[in-house]
Write a protein that holds these residues in place. Structure first.
Motif, PDB file in Angstrom:
ATOM      1  N   UNK A 196       0.850  -1.192   0.000  1.00 49.54           N
ATOM      2  CA  UNK A 196       0.000   0.000   0.000  1.00 49.54           C
ATOM      3  C   UNK A 196       0.887   1.243   0.000  1.00 49.54           C
ATOM      4  N   UNK A 197       0.291   2.361  -0.352  1.00 51.13           N
ATOM      5  CA  UNK A 197       1.007   3.638  -0.302  1.00 51.13           C
ATOM      6  C   UNK A 197       1.267   4.020   1.158  1.00 51.13           C
ATOM      7  N   UNK A 198       2.432   4.575   1.399  1.00 50.81           N
ATOM      8  CA  UNK A 198       2.809   4.981   2.763  1.00 50.81           C
ATOM      9  C   UNK A 198       1.838   6.029   3.312  1.00 50.81           C
ATOM     10  N   UNK A 199       1.373   6.932   2.442  1.00 46.29           N
ATOM     11  CA  UNK A 199       0.441   7.985   2.906  1.00 46.29           C
ATOM     12  C   UNK A 199      -0.860   7.387   3.411  1.00 46.29           C
ATOM     13  N   UNK A 200      -1.318   6.324   2.758  1.00 45.73           N
ATOM     14  CA  UNK A 200      -2.537   5.640   3.181  1.00 45.73           C
ATOM     15  C   UNK A 200      -2.348   5.034   4.572  1.00 45.73           C
ATOM     16  N   UNK A 201      -1.229   4.348   4.770  1.00 43.95           N
ATOM     17  CA  UNK A 201      -0.918   3.718   6.063  1.00 43.95           C
ATOM     18  C   UNK A 201      -0.797   4.789   7.147  1.00 43.95           C
TER      19      UNK A 201
END
Length: 176
Positions: free
Chosen positions: A131-136
Motif C-alpha cells: 500500500x502507499x505509505x500515505x494511506x498507512x
C-alpha cells in the motif's frame, strides 16, 4: 416561453381529484391532465368523451392515442417497467459494491492495526501490504487520535475525510 411555444407542467396524479369537478368547469390544463392520465382507461370513457366534445385539441390527442396499436402500448408499458427494474437493480448493485469496498477497507484497517501493535513502522506495513505509505500513515494517525475507535469507525472516518476532501479538491485518499 414564447408567443409560439407554451410550456405546461402537469401533475397527472392530481387527475383523480378533478373527477369531483364538473367537466364544463375544467380548465384547459385540467382537461389535458385528465386526458393524459385516463385516455386508455375504459372506466373513464364517458368522462373522456365529454372532454373531447369540449376541447378540439384533446379530441385530436385521444384519436391519435387510440390509433396506437395495443401491442405497441403494451410494449411501451413493459419497456418502462423493465427500465424501472433495471434502475432498482443498479441502485442495489451500487450499494452492494460500496459495501464490499467498505469491507475491504475495514479489513485493511484491521491488518494495519495488528502490524502496528507488533511495533512495525509505517514503511514496513506499507511494504508488507503493498500500500502507499500515505494511506498507512493516515490510518495510523486516526488510530493514534482515536484509540477506542473500532476498525469500522476508522474506515468510516477515512471515507468521510475522502468525501469532504473531494469537495474542496484538496489531497485525496488513495484507497479504496
Amino acid at each position: 416561453m414564447t408567443e409560439y411555444i407554451h410550456l405546461s407542467i402537469v401533475e397527472v396524479d392530481r387527475a383523480q381529484r378533478l373527477a369531483k369537478k364538473p367537466t364544463e368547469q375544467l380548465t384547459a390544463s385540467e382537461r389535458w391532465v385528465v386526458i393524459l392520465k385516463y385516455a386508455g382507461d375504459p372506466s373513464k370513457r364517458a368522462w373522456i368523451r365529454k372532454i373531447m366534445e369540449l376541447d378540439e385539441g384533446c379530441r385530436k390527442a385521444v384519436e391519435r392515442m387510440e390509433a396506437i396499436p395495443r401491442e405497441m402500448v403494451e410494449f411501451m408499458r413493459q419497456t418502462d417497467e423493465m427500465a424501472h427494474k433495471m434502475e432498482l437493480m443498479e441502485q442495489y448493485f451500487n450499494g452492494e459494491r460500496k459495501g464490499f469496498q467498505q469491507g475491504i477497507l475495514i479489513n485493511k484497517v484491521h491488518l494495519i492495526r495488528k502490524k502496528a501493535a507488533k511495533g512495525k513502522t509505517a514503511e514496513a506495513i506499507a511494504e508488507a501490504l503493498e500500500e502507499e505509505i500515505t494511506f498507512i500513515e493516515k490510518i495510523l494517525k486516526i488510530i493514534q487520535a482515536h484509540p477506542n475507535f473500532s476498525d469500522s469507525q476508522i474506515a468510516k472516518q477515512l471515507t468521510k475525510n475522502k468525501r469532504s476532501k473531494k469537495k474542496d479538491n484538496a489531497v485525496r485518499l488513495i484507497y479504496p
